[in-house]
Motif scaffolding. Structure first.
Motif, PDB file in Angstrom:
ATOM      1  N   GLN A  23       0.824  -1.213   0.000  1.00  0.00           N
ATOM      2  CA  GLN A  23       0.000   0.000   0.000  1.00  0.00           C
ATOM      3  C   GLN A  23       0.856   1.260   0.000  1.00  0.00           C
ATOM      4  N   ARG A  24       2.074   1.151   0.493  1.00  0.00           N
ATOM      5  CA  ARG A  24       2.979   2.303   0.538  1.00  0.00           C
ATOM      6  C   ARG A  24       3.879   2.398  -0.693  1.00  0.00           C
ATOM      7  N   GLY A  25       3.671   1.519  -1.644  1.00  0.00           N
ATOM      8  CA  GLY A  25       4.376   1.647  -2.910  1.00  0.00           C
ATOM      9  C   GLY A  25       5.412   0.586  -3.211  1.00  0.00           C
ATOM     10  N   GLN A 194      11.263   5.588   8.054  1.00  0.00           N
ATOM     11  CA  GLN A 194      12.677   5.499   8.443  1.00  0.00           C
ATOM     12  C   GLN A 194      13.516   4.880   7.331  1.00  0.00           C
ATOM     13  N   TRP A 195      13.072   3.761   6.801  1.00  0.00           N
ATOM     14  CA  TRP A 195      13.883   3.030   5.838  1.00  0.00           C
ATOM     15  C   TRP A 195      13.861   3.663   4.457  1.00  0.00           C
ATOM     16  N   VAL A 196      12.711   4.092   4.006  1.00  0.00           N
ATOM     17  CA  VAL A 196      12.656   4.702   2.682  1.00  0.00           C
ATOM     18  C   VAL A 196      13.403   6.041   2.700  1.00  0.00           C
ATOM     19  N   GLY A 197      13.309   6.772   3.800  1.00  0.00           N
ATOM     20  CA  GLY A 197      14.081   7.997   3.927  1.00  0.00           C
ATOM     21  C   GLY A 197      15.570   7.717   3.905  1.00  0.00           C
ATOM     22  N   ALA A 198      15.959   6.592   4.531  1.00  0.00           N
ATOM     23  CA  ALA A 198      17.385   6.223   4.560  1.00  0.00           C
ATOM     24  C   ALA A 198      17.882   5.857   3.184  1.00  0.00           C
TER      25      ALA A 198
END
Length: 201
Positions: A23-25, A194-198
């Motif tokens: 759902q988040r891509g 957190q992870w996608v930003g990283a």
């Protein structure tokens, strides 16, 4: 493209978390679904499985007799290794093919129930996410969902990696115990941020 390995014991809620990541891509590659497709009538694994284990593991329609195969591998560790020797290379090829088809996605999630047990997946992914729950909760969920007996669920649990081994292999753990779906979704969202930003360049 960044790769997340998702794993968890039977009844942990791993598939629910996988759906929330989609759902988040994220693109999802489900190794259980791949394994099922390989063992349908005409599936690429059926001829070598029949040659290895005999005709009684093949249903009349040509699909794998899962109940019979489950009995065999639970009773014989060498049979389990032989089955995995057939399936794992084929699953790996299918995963590579599906990952190549997911080029438009920044994140690909590999849903791998036996990620820790296989010993090969850690090197194929950037992060490992473990969905954890107590054995009592796992058992209760599967009994309600699938109608299995407590003994049948326990037979699967003891074949899988221990909770401790999965947690030791994890970059992050979601403890899916006593959470509502909204609370679980919030945990997934926090980790995604957190992870996608990283991953951002």
């Amino acid at each position: 493209m960044r790769r997340i390995g998702l794993t968890g014991g039977i009844g942990s809620g791993k598939s629910t978390v996988a759906g929330m990541l989609v759902q988040r891509g994220a693109a999802l590659i489900d190794t259980d679904a791949i394994a099922r497709s390989l063992t349908l009538p005409g599936g690429r694994a059926m001829a070598p499985i029949a040659a290895q284990f005999g005709p009684d593991v093949v249903q009349a329609d040509g699909a794998l007799n899962r109940d019979r195969m489950r009995q065999i591998v639970f009773q014989d560790a060498s049979a389990k290794r032989r089955l995995e020797g057939i399936l794992h290379p084929l699953i790996g090829l299918a995963c590579d093919h599906q990952a190549a088809q997911a080029e438009g996605h920044d994140v690909v999630v590999f849903d791998v129930p036996l990620l820790v047990e296989s010993g090969r997946w850690r090197a194929r992914v950037d992060r490992v996410l473990v969905v954890d729950a107590t054995e009592a909760t796992q058992s209760g969920r599967v009994m309600v969902r699938s109608g299995w007996s407590a003994e049948a669920v326990q037979a699967v649990i003891v074949q899988q990696a221990s909770r401790e081994a999965r947690r030791a292999a994890a970059d992050a753990v979601i403890f899916n115990e006593g959470l509502s779906l909204a609370q679980l979704d919030a945990e997934v969202d926090a980790l995604w941020q957190q992870w996608v930003g990283a991953y951002a360049p």
